[in-house]
Design a protein around this motif. Structure first.
Motif, mmCIF file in Angstrom:
data_model
loop_
_atom_site.group_PDB
_atom_site.id
_atom_site.type_symbol
_atom_site.label_atom_id
_atom_site.label_comp_id
_atom_site.label_asym_id
_atom_site.label_seq_id
_atom_site.Cartn_x
_atom_site.Cartn_y
_atom_site.Cartn_z
ATOM 1 N N LEU A 195 3.691 5.712 -5.498
ATOM 2 C CA LEU A 195 3.558 5.680 -7.238
ATOM 3 C C LEU A 195 2.496 6.787 -7.531
ATOM 4 O O LEU A 195 2.431 7.612 -8.214
ATOM 5 N N LEU A 196 1.394 6.985 -6.719
ATOM 6 C CA LEU A 196 0.189 7.674 -7.066
ATOM 7 C C LEU A 196 0.410 9.314 -6.828
ATOM 8 O O LEU A 196 0.314 10.012 -7.402
ATOM 9 N N ALA A 197 1.284 9.346 -5.588
ATOM 10 C CA ALA A 197 1.624 10.651 -5.265
ATOM 11 C C ALA A 197 2.856 11.186 -6.456
ATOM 12 O O ALA A 197 2.737 12.442 -6.952
ATOM 13 N N HIS A 198 3.725 10.410 -6.947
ATOM 14 C CA HIS A 198 4.433 10.828 -7.993
ATOM 15 C C HIS A 198 3.709 10.932 -9.164
ATOM 16 O O HIS A 198 4.176 12.082 -9.740
ATOM 17 N N ALA A 199 2.848 10.265 -9.516
ATOM 18 C CA ALA A 199 2.028 10.489 -10.774
ATOM 19 C C ALA A 199 1.408 11.599 -10.743
ATOM 20 O O ALA A 199 1.418 12.404 -11.927
ATOM 21 N N ARG A 224 0.871 -1.301 -0.047
ATOM 22 C CA ARG A 224 0.110 -0.063 0.147
ATOM 23 C C ARG A 224 1.143 1.416 0.050
ATOM 24 O O ARG A 224 0.346 1.998 -0.722
ATOM 25 N N ALA A 225 2.073 1.257 0.882
ATOM 26 C CA ALA A 225 2.905 2.249 0.770
ATOM 27 C C ALA A 225 3.573 2.489 -0.701
ATOM 28 O O ALA A 225 3.612 3.745 -1.173
ATOM 29 N N SER A 226 3.726 1.540 -1.405
ATOM 30 C CA SER A 226 4.497 1.549 -2.751
ATOM 31 C C SER A 226 3.425 2.271 -3.563
ATOM 32 O O SER A 226 3.852 2.983 -4.491
ATOM 33 N N VAL A 227 2.210 1.586 -3.619
ATOM 34 C CA VAL A 227 1.113 2.242 -4.462
ATOM 35 C C VAL A 227 0.895 3.760 -4.195
ATOM 36 O O VAL A 227 0.864 4.363 -5.123
#
Length: 144
Positions: A126-130, A120-123
């Protein structure tokens, strides 16, 4: 031509009879396969029910043996005059509560990893980066 081949076996249209034979053979094979699957499914269901019944029986036997072991411990403590009967009951009850608490703590510790915290932290990262890339002002591409 072999002796077993007769001119009547060959269809004049170039094998239509052979395709009908293959079709009927395939239908028979699939029907037999469906019957085997149905019989195997019924056997699986019966086996599953028997296994569930045996699991329930084992659970009941384990609970009964746990209760009798606790009762035997209470009687032994009371007969040794280490505790009164009420004191022995309370001591065994306290021991069971401590064991239940330790078991619950261990179960909580094991199931903590089933929440997929790292995934969940990785997703989320990634969402924050996107999102940050999508929110960036439109900049012209660098010149070459």
């Amino acid at each position: 031509m072999k002796e077993t081949d007769s001119p009547q076996d060959q269809a004049p249209d170039g094998g239509n009879e052979d395709s009908q034979d293959i079709t009927s053979l395939l239908k028979t094979v699939f029907a037999d396969l469906a019957r085997v699957v149905a019989v195997e499914s019924r056997l699986f269901g019966y086996t599953l029910l028997v296994m569930l019944g045996l699991v329930v029986a084992i659970a009941l036997l384990l609970v009964a043996s746990w209760l009798f072991a606790g009762a035997a411990l209470v009687v032994a403590l009371a007969n040794l005059q280490a505790f009164s009967l009420m004191g022995a009951l309370l001591a065994v009850t306290l021991a069971h509560l401590v064991l239940a608490g330790l078991t619950f703590w261990r179960l909580h510790h094991i199931t903590r990893d089933l929440t997929f915290r790292e995934s969940r932290a990785s997703v989320n990262s990634l969402l924050a980066h996107a999102k940050s890339v999508g929110d960036a002002p439109d900049q012209p591409p660098p010149e070459r």
